[in-house]
Design an enzyme around this catalytic site. Structure first.
Site: not given
Ligand code: NDP
Length: 246
Positions: A7, A152, A156
């Site tokens: 991701g 979720y 986690k």
């Molecule tokens: P985004 O939604 O901005 O990005 C998610 C990424 O994951 C994208 O690159 C997407 O690809 C990819 N993705 C989604 N589904 C799949 C899948 N099935 N297989 C492979 N890749 C996948 O996420 P964030 O940057 O906000 O979050 C990143 C991580 O941090 C996550 O694990 C989230 O739970 C965690 N997190 C985020 C927080 C926040 O405040 N933002 C807080 C705490 C934790 P594509 O775009 O091509 O679909």
């Protein structure tokens, strides 16, 4: 150093890829559906990293076990080895538990927990052969429980359990596994969510703001360095001191 971040096309994953690129690492990032975003991330990292570095994007759905194995193999070939794996890909699908569909439960668990397990399982063989490796899993403070996010939060919390288990099982083989536990971070995932969460966060967080993707990337970099070999099974919170979701 060679990095794989799942991701990595946007948000936190992209910042991690950027940080490692700026530190001179070779970077493989994966994306799920947005090829254009992945291409733009590769372009941006390349500008910082210089011509020597290998920067590549791979399409991957982490929920597919065979695809994970094939992608890990392709990454190892392409970067000529692998040192650090960051399980960052993750999704939310918030619903009240009493109304939650089977699909919402499974999709979140499969993406946030089963996917990282597939990735870890696949890289461990390679890491064991080289007797070194770093696994960093991106969890969330929701692991402690979050209203409207039973799927979720459970995913986690499970990811932290997975991380600590790997730390014990593979620490003796020179492999560390740690979790970074972000609070609310400014990303698209948040823009798509509920404004009340941002209000809650700004009022309750001791630091008085949301975190940045660069701050999370910095923690991942810290855990991935050679010098961090005695940090194993840790959960590093990047939350401004607020450890409870509403
Ligand atoms: P985004 O939604 O901005 O990005 C998610 C990424 O994951 C994208 O690159 C997407 O690809 C990819 N993705 C989604 N589904 C799949 C899948 N099935 N297989 C492979 N890749 C996948 O996420 P964030 O940057 O906000 O979050 C990143 C991580 O941090 C996550 O694990 C989230 O739970 C965690 N997190 C985020 C927080 C926040 O405040 N933002 C807080 C705490 C934790 P594509 O775009 O091509 O679909």
């Amino acid at each position: 150093m060679n990095l794989l971040v799942t991701g990595g096309s946007r948000g936190i994953g992209r910042a991690i890829a950027m940080r490692f690129g700026a530190e001179g690492a070779n970077v493989a990032l994966t994306y799920m559906s947005d090829e254009e975003a992945a291409k733009s991330a590769v372009h941006q990292i390349r500008e910082q990293a210089g011509e020597q570095a290998t920067i590549k994007a791979f399409q991957l759905d982490v929920r597919k076990s065979e695809a994970v194995d094939e992608t890990i193999e392709a990454v190892i070939q392409s970067l000529d080895g692998l040192d650090v794996v960051v399980n960052n890909a993750g999704i939310m699908d918030n619903q009240a538990a009493a109304m939650m569909s089977d699909e919402a439960w499974s999709r979140v668990m499969d993406t946030n927990l089963t996917g990282p397990f597939y990735v870890c399982r696949s890289v461990l063989t390679h890491f064991m052969l080289q007797r070194s490796g770093r696994i960093v899993n991106i969890a969330s403070i929701a692991e402690d429980g979050a209203s409207g996010q039973a799927n979720y939060a459970a995913s986690k919390a499970g990811l932290i359990g997975l991380t600590r288990s790997l730390a014990r099982e593979y620490g003796p083989r020179g492999i560390t596994a740690n979790a970074v536990v972000p609070g609310l971070i400014e990303t698209e995932m948040i823009e798509e969510g509920d404004d009340r969460l941002v209000d809650y966060w700004e009022k309750s967080c001791p630091v008085g703001r949301l975190g940045t993707v660069e701050e999370v990337a910095d923690a991942v970099w810290f855990l991935s360095r050679r010098e961090s070999s005695f940090i194993n099974g840790a959960t590093l919170r990047v939350s401004g001191g607020l450890d409870a979701a509403p």
